[in-house]
Scaffold this active site. Structure first.
Site, PDB file in Angstrom:
ATOM      1  N   SER A 261       0.840  -1.206   0.000  1.00 30.76           N
ATOM      2  CA  SER A 261       0.000   0.000   0.000  1.00 30.76           C
ATOM      3  C   SER A 261       0.869   1.248   0.000  1.00 30.76           C
ATOM      4  O   SER A 261       2.073   1.193   0.238  1.00 30.76           O
ATOM      5  CB  SER A 261      -0.886   0.005   1.243  1.00 30.76           C
ATOM      6  OG  SER A 261      -0.091   0.292   2.380  1.00 30.76           O
ATOM      7  N   LYS A 262       0.201   2.367  -0.236  1.00 34.81           N
ATOM      8  CA  LYS A 262       0.899   3.643  -0.225  1.00 34.81           C
ATOM      9  C   LYS A 262       1.528   3.881   1.143  1.00 34.81           C
ATOM     10  O   LYS A 262       2.620   4.427   1.252  1.00 34.81           O
ATOM     11  CB  LYS A 262      -0.095   4.752  -0.549  1.00 34.81           C
ATOM     12  CG  LYS A 262       0.551   6.111  -0.599  1.00 34.81           C
ATOM     13  CD  LYS A 262      -0.435   7.166  -1.038  1.00 34.81           C
ATOM     14  CE  LYS A 262      -0.383   8.401  -0.157  1.00 34.81           C
ATOM     15  NZ  LYS A 262       0.898   8.730   0.416  1.00 34.81           N
ATOM     16  N   ARG A 263       0.831   3.436   2.178  1.00 29.35           N
ATOM     17  CA  ARG A 263       1.353   3.647   3.532  1.00 29.35           C
ATOM     18  C   ARG A 263       2.675   2.905   3.750  1.00 29.35           C
ATOM     19  O   ARG A 263       3.563   3.393   4.434  1.00 29.35           O
ATOM     20  CB  ARG A 263       0.323   3.229   4.585  1.00 29.35           C
ATOM     21  CG  ARG A 263      -0.011   4.404   5.494  1.00 29.35           C
ATOM     22  CD  ARG A 263      -1.140   4.115   6.440  1.00 29.35           C
ATOM     23  NE  ARG A 263      -2.362   3.774   5.721  1.00 29.35           N
ATOM     24  CZ  ARG A 263      -3.166   2.784   6.074  1.00 29.35           C
ATOM     25  NH1 ARG A 263      -2.879   2.001   7.092  1.00 29.35           N
ATOM     26  NH2 ARG A 263      -4.271   2.552   5.404  1.00 29.35           N
ATOM     27  N   GLY A 265       4.889   2.417   1.491  1.00 23.75           N
ATOM     28  CA  GLY A 265       5.881   3.234   0.810  1.00 23.75           C
ATOM     29  C   GLY A 265       6.317   4.393   1.683  1.00 23.75           C
ATOM     30  O   GLY A 265       7.512   4.657   1.838  1.00 23.75           O
ATOM     31  N   ASP A 266       5.335   5.062   2.309  1.00 22.71           N
ATOM     32  CA  ASP A 266       5.659   6.199   3.179  1.00 22.71           C
ATOM     33  C   ASP A 266       6.498   5.738   4.371  1.00 22.71           C
ATOM     34  O   ASP A 266       7.470   6.375   4.754  1.00 22.71           O
ATOM     35  CB  ASP A 266       4.369   6.858   3.704  1.00 22.71           C
ATOM     36  CG  ASP A 266       3.558   7.473   2.561  1.00 22.71           C
ATOM     37  OD1 ASP A 266       4.143   7.691   1.485  1.00 22.71           O
ATOM     38  OD2 ASP A 266       2.358   7.725   2.757  1.00 22.71           O
TER      39      ASP A 266
END
Ligand code: GLU
Length: 507
Positions: A261-263, A265-266
């Site tokens: 998920s994008k999270r 990546g962050d």
């Protein structure tokens, strides 16, 4: 003739999982001399995000995934945006109703909600299906005449698919083999709404059929919808031209538990989107591979191997090689874990493939940003020497700046470790040596290392690293004598004198 499509919904930036789907479609089409089509699936207007379609086109173009037909280039099967195809779907919904494969349903959202609650109270889950449809308000329970009357007075409705009761539906998947599901488990999905918009399922099947798609290669998350799709082909009488399905494994978190998920990546500091994305609503910026300095070839190579392998140990493959080697049989059934180190490794490998001239140009641009003008050939020479230490273009300045400007400060730890109080004496000697010996590699090497350091029993590491601190500012960099030869005698002497002056005062 192989015809495949990539069919994203413009609901935001394209996730790298989507990029991989596009890539596999592209590789498959190219390998088989077929066509690849970009179709935009924007039937769900509530999820439409401005700029997303443009983003998808730009991202795929950057990666070298080129289309033969599509929303941005047109083609003989257009239009390629579903909202532009709106008028053609109604007839297909009506055909299904006529043939007994679908029905009108008038249930208001509140009525559906009440049903859900009623079931919940009995610890059951409500599903609109063959067991419940006769309790609901639809053309099966009310009769066609009453249904028509309601439609005529403008009552809103949807068209639902009428799954036959208790039949096994088999999806022949090119990766997973036969996947069978019983229709009892499936709900009567909405296919069409009274505003004239089809849902994803209807539009997707109608478009795949009318665009003569031969293979549907898409993410695993669509596997649960595949039985409905297979049934739709049957219901329309299009079974003989039904595309073959291949559902790709998920891209997983680095730890392997769940979808990337994008999270993630962050949290772990890597992009999950090909290009930087500026969210039009929240203003939030999400990082992209392109802006991080990844080369498109590296991203393509890395993604190709996330869920597929050529059956050999080979890892570095150009797009052309991938087209030759790709095969559906070697696509894995299991999810592929994202690996940041591997992503960086690919990037480093591809950075090394850039020519010295290309790296020189990147370096030159950064020098200009720092108001530094230098001879182009010299810049290219530095680039050639330093390339192997670089993974991302953003590292160029930090790694190479001392070839162009003297250090303005000295790394404290390195100084504490190497620059002993007697060092100014040795550095003064270095200046003397540089001023007297011929300015040639071997001569400097001998005079410094043999005739001075070794002959006086000095610690080579200490002296040479102190010299490096003086020239570079810290104890990293290429071979010291080569470095001296590069920046020149006068500049080296100036830097050594500077260091003597500054570090002496500080000590
Ligand atoms: N519009 C769907 C998506 O966004 C396409 C799924 C399919 O390829 O059938 O992924």
């Amino acid at each position: 003739m192989v015809r495949v499509r990539f069919a994203p919904s413009p609901t935001g930036p394209l996730h790298i999982g989507g990029v991989r789907t596009a890539l596999y479609n592209y590789l498959f089409a190219r390998q088989n001399g077929g066509k690849v089509i970009l179709r935009i699936e924007d039937t769900d207007q509530t999820r439409f995000v401005p700029g997303a379609e443009q983003y998808i086109i730009e991202a795929l173009d950057w990666l070298g995934i080129k289309f033969d037909e599509g929303v941005h280039i047109g083609g003989p099967f257009g239009p390629y945006r579903q909202s532009d195809r709106k008028p053609m779907y109604r007839q297909y919904a009506e055909q299904l109703i006529r043939d007994g494969w679908a029905y009108y349903a008038f249930d208001k959202p509140e009525a559906l909600e009440a049903k859900r609650k009623e079931y919940e109270a009995q610890k059951k889950t409500f599903q609109y299906d063959c067991n419940t449809r006769m309790q609901m308000e639809n053309s099966l329970s009310l009769g066609m005449e009453e249904a028509q009357r309601r439609i005529d007075v403008g009552e809103p409705y949807v068209v639902r698919f009428k799954f036959p009761n208790n039949i096994d539906i088999t999806v022949h998947d090119m990766i997973r083999g036969d996947v069978t599901m019983n229709s009892r488990l499936l709900d009567d999905k909405v296919l069409f709404k009274s505003d004239g918009m089809p849902t994803y399922h209807l539009a997707n099947i109608v478009d795949d059929h009318t665009m003569e798609i031969t293979h549907v290669i898409r993410g695993e998350e669509w596997l649960p919808s595949a039985p409905l799709h297979v049934m739709l082909y049957k219901a329309f009488g299009w079974e003989d031209t039904m595309p073959r399905f291949a559902h790709l494994p998920l891209l997983l978190k680095p730890e392997g538990n769940g979808k990337l998920s994008k999270r993630d990546g962050d949290r772990l500091g890597f992009p999950v989107f090909p290009l930087e994305w500026h969210d039009p609503k929240s203003g939030e910026i999400s990082s992209g591979y392109r802006e991080k300095g990844y080369l498109p070839e590296a991203v393509v190579n890395m993604l190709a191997l996330m869920g597929w392998n050529p059956g050999t140990e080979q890892e570095i493959m150009s797009m052309n090689e991938l087209i030759k080697l790709f095969n559906v049989e070697h696509i894995s059934k299991n999810g592929a874990k994202f690996n940041l180190d591997k992503a960086k490794w690919f990037q480093h490998e591809y950075f090394q493939k850039l020519s010295d001239e290309q790296v020189g140009d990147l370096l030159e641009a950064q020098l200009k940003e720092h108001d530094i003008m230098a001879d182009h050939n010299y810049i290219v020479k530095v680039a050639a020497m330093m390339k192997e230490r670089i993974t991302f273009p953003s590292e160029l300045w930090d790694t190479c700046s001392y070839f162009f400007v003297a250090p303005t400060e000295y790394n404290e730890k390195d100084v504490a470790k190497r620059w002993t109080p007697d060092m100014h004496i040795h550095m003064a000697k270095v200046i003397e040596i540089l001023n007297t010996v011929p300015f040639e590699y071997d001569a400097i090497h001998k005079a410094l290392l043999d005739d001075y350091i070794a002959a006086n029993g000095l610690n080579t590491g200490k002296v040479m690293n102190s010299l490096r601190i003086a020239v570079v500012g810290r104890t990293v960099g290429p071979d010291m004598i080569t470095l001296i030869m590069m920046i020149g005698k006068d500049e080296t002497i100036r830097r050594v004198q500077n260091a003597i002056d500054k570090l002496k005062i500080e000590q």
